[in-house]
Design a protein around this motif. Sequence first.
Motif, PDB file in Angstrom:
ATOM      1  N   LEU A  67       0.819  -1.206   0.000  1.00 61.77           N
ATOM      2  CA  LEU A  67       0.000   0.000   0.000  1.00 61.77           C
ATOM      3  C   LEU A  67       0.859   1.265   0.000  1.00 61.77           C
ATOM      4  CD1 LEU A  67      -2.857  -0.935   2.517  1.00 61.77           C
ATOM      5  CD2 LEU A  67      -2.933  -0.907   0.011  1.00 61.77           C
ATOM      6  N   ILE A  68       2.087   1.168   0.499  1.00 58.46           N
ATOM      7  CA  ILE A  68       2.989   2.333   0.487  1.00 58.46           C
ATOM      8  C   ILE A  68       3.274   2.764  -0.948  1.00 58.46           C
ATOM      9  CG2 ILE A  68       5.348   3.086   1.001  1.00 58.46           C
ATOM     10  CD1 ILE A  68       5.224   1.456   3.566  1.00 58.46           C
ATOM     11  N   PHE A  69       3.518   1.777  -1.818  1.00 56.72           N
ATOM     12  CA  PHE A  69       3.804   2.096  -3.215  1.00 56.72           C
ATOM     13  C   PHE A  69       2.558   2.605  -3.928  1.00 56.72           C
ATOM     14  CE2 PHE A  69       7.477  -0.455  -2.189  1.00 56.72           C
ATOM     15  CZ  PHE A  69       8.490   0.163  -2.906  1.00 56.72           C
ATOM     16  N   ALA A  70       1.388   2.055  -3.602  1.00 56.57           N
ATOM     17  CA  ALA A  70       0.143   2.564  -4.184  1.00 56.57           C
ATOM     18  C   ALA A  70      -0.079   4.013  -3.760  1.00 56.57           C
ATOM     19  CB  ALA A  70      -1.033   1.689  -3.738  1.00 56.57           C
ATOM     20  N   PHE A  71       0.206   4.319  -2.512  1.00 52.70           N
ATOM     21  CA  PHE A  71       0.055   5.680  -1.998  1.00 52.70           C
ATOM     22  C   PHE A  71       0.977   6.647  -2.748  1.00 52.70           C
ATOM     23  CE2 PHE A  71       1.383   8.964   1.101  1.00 52.70           C
ATOM     24  CZ  PHE A  71       0.153   9.551   1.351  1.00 52.70           C
ATOM     25  N   MET A  72       2.234   6.237  -2.957  1.00 51.35           N
ATOM     26  CA  MET A  72       3.172   7.081  -3.702  1.00 51.35           C
ATOM     27  C   MET A  72       2.668   7.359  -5.111  1.00 51.35           C
ATOM     28  SD  MET A  72       7.114   6.073  -2.830  1.00 51.35           S
ATOM     29  CE  MET A  72       6.942   4.306  -2.671  1.00 51.35           C
ATOM     30  N   ALA A  73       2.163   6.328  -5.784  1.00 51.10           N
ATOM     31  CA  ALA A  73       1.689   6.483  -7.160  1.00 51.10           C
ATOM     32  C   ALA A  73       0.506   7.457  -7.218  1.00 51.10           C
ATOM     33  CB  ALA A  73       1.284   5.130  -7.727  1.00 51.10           C
ATOM     34  N   ILE A  74      -0.414   7.360  -6.260  1.00 47.55           N
ATOM     35  CA  ILE A  74      -1.593   8.236  -6.259  1.00 47.55           C
ATOM     36  C   ILE A  74      -1.200   9.690  -6.013  1.00 47.55           C
ATOM     37  CG2 ILE A  74      -3.721   8.785  -5.007  1.00 47.55           C
ATOM     38  CD1 ILE A  74      -4.011   5.743  -4.515  1.00 47.55           C
ATOM     39  N   ILE A  75      -0.356   9.929  -5.021  1.00 49.93           N
ATOM     40  CA  ILE A  75       0.062  11.302  -4.717  1.00 49.93           C
ATOM     41  C   ILE A  75       0.790  11.915  -5.909  1.00 49.93           C
ATOM     42  CG2 ILE A  75       1.572  12.710  -3.264  1.00 49.93           C
ATOM     43  CD1 ILE A  75      -0.958  11.818  -1.861  1.00 49.93           C
ATOM     44  N   ALA A  76       1.695  11.152  -6.540  1.00 51.56           N
ATOM     45  CA  ALA A  76       2.439  11.668  -7.690  1.00 51.56           C
ATOM     46  C   ALA A  76       1.508  11.970  -8.856  1.00 51.56           C
ATOM     47  CB  ALA A  76       3.519  10.675  -8.108  1.00 51.56           C
ATOM     48  N   ALA A  77       0.481  11.137  -9.054  1.00 57.66           N
ATOM     49  CA  ALA A  77      -0.474  11.384 -10.138  1.00 57.66           C
ATOM     50  C   ALA A  77      -1.250  12.683  -9.900  1.00 57.66           C
ATOM     51  CB  ALA A  77      -1.439  10.205 -10.264  1.00 57.66           C
ATOM     52  N   LEU A  78      -1.601  12.964  -8.661  1.00 60.69           N
ATOM     53  CA  LEU A  78      -2.306  14.213  -8.341  1.00 60.69           C
ATOM     54  C   LEU A  78      -1.408  15.429  -8.585  1.00 60.69           C
ATOM     55  CD1 LEU A  78      -4.140  13.148  -5.050  1.00 60.69           C
ATOM     56  CD2 LEU A  78      -5.146  13.493  -7.324  1.00 60.69           C
ATOM     57  N   VAL A  79      -0.139  15.330  -8.183  1.00 61.58           N
ATOM     58  CA  VAL A  79       0.801  16.434  -8.427  1.00 61.58           C
ATOM     59  C   VAL A  79       1.001  16.633  -9.927  1.00 61.58           C
ATOM     60  CG1 VAL A  79       3.186  17.204  -8.118  1.00 61.58           C
ATOM     61  CG2 VAL A  79       1.957  16.158  -6.205  1.00 61.58           C
ATOM     62  N   LEU A  80       1.070  15.537 -10.674  1.00 55.07           N
ATOM     63  CA  LEU A  80       1.220  15.619 -12.127  1.00 55.07           C
ATOM     64  C   LEU A  80       0.049  16.367 -12.750  1.00 55.07           C
ATOM     65  CD1 LEU A  80       2.587  14.818 -14.809  1.00 55.07           C
ATOM     66  CD2 LEU A  80       1.372  12.634 -14.664  1.00 55.07           C
ATOM     67  N   ALA A  81      -1.171  16.079 -12.320  1.00 53.27           N
ATOM     68  CA  ALA A  81      -2.348  16.772 -12.852  1.00 53.27           C
ATOM     69  C   ALA A  81      -2.305  18.258 -12.526  1.00 53.27           C
ATOM     70  CB  ALA A  81      -3.617  16.133 -12.285  1.00 53.27           C
ATOM     71  N   TRP A  82      -1.913  18.608 -11.307  1.00 55.96           N
ATOM     72  CA  TRP A  82      -1.796  20.012 -10.910  1.00 55.96           C
ATOM     73  C   TRP A  82      -0.784  20.736 -11.791  1.00 55.96           C
ATOM     74  CZ3 TRP A  82       0.408  21.771  -5.488  1.00 55.96           C
ATOM     75  CH2 TRP A  82       0.214  23.147  -5.345  1.00 55.96           C
TER      76      TRP A  82
END
Length: 384
Positions: free
Chosen positions: A188-203
Motif C-alpha cells: 500500500l505504500i507504493f500505491a500511496f506514492m503512485a496516487i500522490i504523484a499522479a495528483l501532483v502531475l495533474a496540478w
Amino acid sequence: RFSLFSESICIMNAPIQTGELSKPALSIGKGEFIAMIAAMMALNALAIDVMLPGMQEIGASLGEPDENRRQLVITAYLLGFSVMQILFGPLSDRFGRPAPLAAGISVYVVAAFVAIFVPTFLPLLAFRFLQGLGAAATRVITVAIVRDVFGGRQMAEAMSLIMTVFMVMPVIAPSMGQVIMLFGNWHLIFAFMAIIAALVLAWMYFRLPETLNPENRRPFSLASVLDGFRIVMTNRLSVCYTLAMSSILAALFGFINSAQQVYVGIYGLGVWFPVAFACVAGLMSVASFMNSRFVMRFGMRRISHGALTGFTLGSLILAIWASFGSVPFWPFISLFAFVMVCFGMLGSNFSAIAMEPLGALAGTASSVQGFLQTVIGALIGAVI
C-alpha cells in the motif's frame, strides 16, 4: 553591507560565460508557484521517507535476510535519481520545462505502481532505480524553473520558502508509512506514492506555465550538452559550492539509510520512531523559513557559512561522544536536531550561490550540480 559586497565580489570573480537574460512573468500567484514547486520536490522526499517504517518488513517479505542490504531500497532509488539528472537539464533547456517534467513524474508513477507486484527483492530494487530516474526531473527542472524566475538573494528567499513547505513531507511521511502499515502491508505504500504523484502531475499539467524564454533555449546535441557541462564545470563558484553540498548530503543520506536502525534498534522507540523523525524534520522546516526571513538582510554567504560551522561542530561532538559508547537519547536527539537546523539554513543558500552565475543555462547547470550532489551523497551515504 559586507555580506552584499562579498557576494558581489564572489559572483563577479566567477568566470561568467553566460549573460543574464530576461525573466518571464509568472501567470500564477507566487504562493501557488512556491506550493507547486515544493509539492513536486516533495515527491522525492516522499519516495524515501514514507518507506522508512516498512523497510525491514519489505526486505523480510521479499526474502532479503540482511538488514543492511535492505537499505538498498533507498540507495537504488538515489542512484537512479542521480543518473538521470544529467539528461533532464539539457532536455529542459531545449524543449522547455513542463514537458520533460511531466514525463519524469509519469515514470515515477508507473514505477511505483508496478513495484507493488514484484515477487522478490532484486526486481524491487530495479523498479526503485526506475522510480529514481523519473524523480530526477523533480530535482533538476524545478530548480531550473526557480532560477528562470528569480536570481541572487531573491532565489535564496524563494528556495527557502519552497524548502519550508517541502520539509513538511519528512515530518509527515514516516507517520503516513506507519499508519499505512497498521491498515495493510508494504504494498500500500507504493500505491500511496503512485496516487500522490499522479495528483501532483495533474496540478502541474494544468497550472504550471512555461518559464523558459525562447531566447534561452539551447539545442539538444552532444556538442551543445558537452559545452554546457564545460561551462558549469569550469565555474569555480558553482563547482565548489556543489561539492560542499555533496558532502553535507552524504552525511544526511548516511543517517537516513540507518534511521530506522538507530531510532528503533539502538534507542528502542518502536512506533514512536516517526514522531522523533518528524520533530527533527519540523525544526529543519522552521530553519528554512527563518532563512527566508533573514537572507535578504544578512546575505547567503554569511548565513550558510555560519550554518556550515555549526553543522560541523555539532557532528564532531556527536562523533567524539559516540566513540566512547552509545550516546544517551536526549543528548543525541538534541545535538542531532541542532545539526539538522544548521542543514536547513545551508541547502537553499548553497544552491542559490551555485546557480547564480549560470542563469542562461539553468537546466544544464542544475543537471550537473544535482548529479554530483546525489551521486557523491548516495555513494558515501551507502558506505556509511
